[in-house]
Design a protein around this motif. Structure first.
Motif, mmCIF file in Angstrom:
data_model
loop_
_atom_site.group_PDB
_atom_site.id
_atom_site.type_symbol
_atom_site.label_atom_id
_atom_site.label_comp_id
_atom_site.label_asym_id
_atom_site.label_seq_id
_atom_site.Cartn_x
_atom_site.Cartn_y
_atom_site.Cartn_z
ATOM 1 N N SER A 1 12.730 21.050 2.514
ATOM 2 C CA SER A 1 11.406 21.678 2.503
ATOM 3 C C SER A 1 10.243 20.700 2.602
ATOM 4 O O SER A 1 9.099 21.124 2.698
ATOM 5 C CB SER A 1 11.248 22.512 1.230
ATOM 6 N N VAL A 2 10.520 19.411 2.551
ATOM 7 C CA VAL A 2 9.420 18.441 2.615
ATOM 8 C C VAL A 2 9.779 17.290 3.560
ATOM 9 O O VAL A 2 10.839 16.664 3.409
ATOM 10 C CB VAL A 2 9.096 17.867 1.203
ATOM 11 N N PHE A 3 8.883 17.036 4.517
ATOM 12 C CA PHE A 3 9.020 15.840 5.361
ATOM 13 C C PHE A 3 8.609 14.645 4.499
ATOM 14 O O PHE A 3 9.415 13.792 4.167
ATOM 15 C CB PHE A 3 8.117 16.015 6.593
ATOM 16 N N SER A 4 7.342 14.615 4.094
ATOM 17 C CA SER A 4 6.908 13.677 3.046
ATOM 18 C C SER A 4 5.702 14.269 2.348
ATOM 19 O O SER A 4 4.788 14.790 2.996
ATOM 20 C CB SER A 4 6.543 12.313 3.640
ATOM 21 N N GLY A 5 5.690 14.183 1.015
ATOM 22 C CA GLY A 5 4.556 14.675 0.215
ATOM 23 C C GLY A 5 3.369 13.724 0.248
ATOM 24 O O GLY A 5 2.399 13.922 -0.482
ATOM 25 N N GLY A 6 3.441 12.666 1.070
ATOM 26 C CA GLY A 6 2.321 11.725 1.175
ATOM 27 C C GLY A 6 2.435 10.606 0.158
ATOM 28 O O GLY A 6 3.501 10.368 -0.419
ATOM 29 N N LEU A 7 1.329 9.923 -0.039
ATOM 30 C CA LEU A 7 1.368 8.782 -0.963
ATOM 31 C C LEU A 7 1.745 9.253 -2.362
ATOM 32 O O LEU A 7 1.313 10.324 -2.802
ATOM 33 C CB LEU A 7 -0.006 8.107 -1.044
ATOM 34 N N ASP A 8 2.508 8.425 -3.027
ATOM 35 C CA ASP A 8 2.815 8.691 -4.429
ATOM 36 C C ASP A 8 1.561 8.341 -5.224
ATOM 37 O O ASP A 8 1.237 7.164 -5.408
ATOM 38 C CB ASP A 8 4.010 7.831 -4.871
ATOM 39 N N ILE A 9 0.875 9.371 -5.694
ATOM 40 C CA ILE A 9 -0.422 9.134 -6.339
ATOM 41 C C ILE A 9 -0.259 8.306 -7.615
ATOM 42 O O ILE A 9 -1.199 7.649 -8.059
ATOM 43 C CB ILE A 9 -1.159 10.475 -6.574
ATOM 44 N N LYS A 10 0.943 8.268 -8.140
ATOM 45 C CA LYS A 10 1.163 7.421 -9.331
ATOM 46 C C LYS A 10 0.932 5.940 -8.992
ATOM 47 O O LYS A 10 0.662 5.130 -9.863
ATOM 48 C CB LYS A 10 2.573 7.660 -9.886
ATOM 49 N N GLU A 11 1.069 5.593 -7.701
ATOM 50 C CA GLU A 11 0.770 4.208 -7.288
ATOM 51 C C GLU A 11 -0.731 3.912 -7.370
ATOM 52 O O GLU A 11 -1.138 2.760 -7.434
ATOM 53 C CB GLU A 11 1.250 3.952 -5.849
ATOM 54 N N LEU A 12 -1.540 5.003 -7.291
ATOM 55 C CA LEU A 12 -2.997 4.814 -7.240
ATOM 56 C C LEU A 12 -3.661 5.027 -8.596
ATOM 57 O O LEU A 12 -4.778 4.578 -8.822
ATOM 58 C CB LEU A 12 -3.644 5.795 -6.239
ATOM 59 N N TYR A 13 -2.957 5.751 -9.475
ATOM 60 C CA TYR A 13 -3.578 6.151 -10.736
ATOM 61 C C TYR A 13 -3.340 5.091 -11.812
ATOM 62 O O TYR A 13 -2.203 4.674 -12.034
ATOM 63 C CB TYR A 13 -3.005 7.510 -11.172
ATOM 64 N N ARG A 14 -4.418 4.670 -12.451
ATOM 65 C CA ARG A 14 -4.373 3.601 -13.470
ATOM 66 C C ARG A 14 -3.489 2.443 -12.995
ATOM 67 O O ARG A 14 -2.504 2.077 -13.657
ATOM 68 C CB ARG A 14 -3.844 4.141 -14.788
ATOM 69 N N PRO A 15 -3.824 1.881 -11.842
ATOM 70 C CA PRO A 15 -2.892 0.919 -11.234
ATOM 71 C C PRO A 15 -2.981 -0.484 -11.821
ATOM 72 O O PRO A 15 -4.010 -0.868 -12.379
ATOM 73 C CB PRO A 15 -3.381 0.888 -9.782
ATOM 74 N N ASP A 16 -1.911 -1.216 -11.663
ATOM 75 C CA ASP A 16 -1.944 -2.659 -11.801
ATOM 76 C C ASP A 16 -2.529 -3.153 -10.468
ATOM 77 O O ASP A 16 -1.958 -2.851 -9.406
ATOM 78 C CB ASP A 16 -0.506 -3.163 -11.993
ATOM 79 N N VAL A 17 -3.657 -3.854 -10.510
ATOM 80 C CA VAL A 17 -4.387 -4.131 -9.268
ATOM 81 C C VAL A 17 -3.558 -4.972 -8.302
ATOM 82 O O VAL A 17 -3.604 -4.781 -7.080
ATOM 83 C CB VAL A 17 -5.769 -4.762 -9.561
ATOM 84 N N GLN A 18 -2.754 -5.880 -8.853
ATOM 85 C CA GLN A 18 -1.904 -6.697 -7.985
ATOM 86 C C GLN A 18 -0.929 -5.821 -7.189
ATOM 87 O O GLN A 18 -0.747 -5.977 -5.986
ATOM 88 C CB GLN A 18 -1.129 -7.720 -8.856
#
Ligand SMILES: CC/C=C\C/C=C\CCCC/C=C/C(=O)SCCNC(=O)CCNC(=O)[C@H](O)C(C)(C)COP(=O)(O)OP(=O)(O)OC[C@H]1O[C@@H](n2cnc3c(N)ncnc32)[C@H](O)[C@@H]1OP(=O)(O)O
Length: 285
Positions: free
Chosen positions: A85-102
């Motif tokens: 049912s999914v090709f790709s849900g897009g970026l994993d927003i967990k990578e963007l939320y409260r990120p380690d900047v490195q």
């Protein structure tokens, strides 16, 4: 990277025998590659359940797969997913939320490299969109040269809906497929198109009732290059896409800095947090 090669029947094409190439160096096995004995075309399936979110590891695997297939002089690539049912849900927003900047910097550099590899690939590409394909999923699909989609799913760039400004790398491949006015409106509206609407505006090239039918349509497209010189084909493609690719190569550092600055803003972090919560609670209502 090394591949283990075994012969097996594949669920994708019934009893047609294929070479199954499985990445050994990837501990997560997030990509499956099958090469059709008869056509020489490779099927690259994203395999990160439940919804093929593009995290750093999956993005890197996609880039590596493309580089290896180019080195192996693959004759054509079909990008799809192992999900129903999914090709790709897009970026994993967990990578963007409260990120380690490195890691965030590494993540976006990897995304830029994946885009350069797939949008600029020397090998002909087709996307078999066998499920929903929002945002980053749509970017991947539009990097390919041809798109076949199954019915009753959605595709588009919905970033504006949750407060993100789509950066150039996201816009360019979309703009390459659609008339400028439609692309601009769709981006400003954060619009997701149904499979039918996507066909009507030209975001996809064909509909297929089943994954098998979609696969055959992708094969048919890739076979249109059978009698074309591969070097001439690839250089011609570069003439169309070369400026876009050069612009990103030259502006990579600035694009990265803009991305990090944008994503780490308090307001954007708040919106990302709310969106994650909304996604998590979606089915509880
Ligand atoms: C100057 C400008 C510079 C910089 C700009 C900055 C940033 C630019 C961003 C770059 C562009 C790309 C952006 C993106 O790709 S953002 C991601 C967008 N994706 C979406 O909006 C899709 C959201 N998901 C869905 O709609 C559905 O999940 C989907 C894909 C239709 C599948 O539905 P379903 O099969 O029912 O699965 P679930 O909804 O139950 O999801 C399963 C599980 O995954 C979690 N999840 C879903 N999507 C995401 C996601 N994108 N990120 C993180 N997590 C996600 C969901 O919450 C479920 O988890 P749970 O724990 O709740 O079970």
């Amino acid at each position: 990277m090394f591949f283990q090669i075994t012969k097996a029947a594949t669920p994708l094409t019934g009893c047609r025998r294929q070479l199954i190439l499985r990445s050994l160096s990837s501990s997560t096995n997030n990509i499956q590659i099958e090469v059709d004995n008869k056509t020489g075309f490779a099927t690259v399936s994203m395999n990160r359940p439940p919804v093929n979110l593009l995290n750093l590891e999956l993005i890197n695997s996609l880039t590596r797969s493309m580089k290896e297939m180019e080195q192996n002089k693959s004759r054509g690539i079909i990008l799809t997913s192992t999900s129903n049912s999914v090709f790709s849900g897009g970026l994993d927003i967990k990578e963007l939320y409260r990120p380690d900047v490195q890691r965030l910097r590494e993540f976006w550099t990897a995304f830029q490299d994946m885009w350069l590899a797939w949008y600029g690939s020397a090998v002909p590409t087709a996307a078999l969109i066998n499920g929903h394909s929002p945002a980053g999923g749509c970017v991947l699909a539009t990097c390919c040269e041809y798109r076949v989609m199954l019915p009753k799913f959605t595709i588009g760039l919905n970033e504006a809906k949750f407060g993100l400004v789509p950066p150039p790398v996201v816009r360019i491949s979309f703009k390459n497929v659609l008339p400028l006015r439609i692309a601009e409106l769709a981006l400003c509206q954060g619009k997701l198109f149904t499979s039918n609407d996507a066909l009507n505006i030209g975001l996809i090239d064909e509909l297929a009732k089943t994954k098998e039918e979609g696969y055959e349509k992708c094969v048919k497209f890739l076979q249109t290059f059978r009698k074309v010189d591969p070097v001439a084909r690839s250089l011609t493609k570069q003439q169309f896409r070369g400026k876009d690719l050069d612009d990103l190569r030259k502006g990579k550092q600035k694009d990265l800095n803009d991305f990090v600055e944008h994503v780490t803003q308090d307001d954007i972090q708040m919106r990302l947090g709310l969106y994650l919560e909304q996604l998590h609670n979606r089915k509880k209502k």
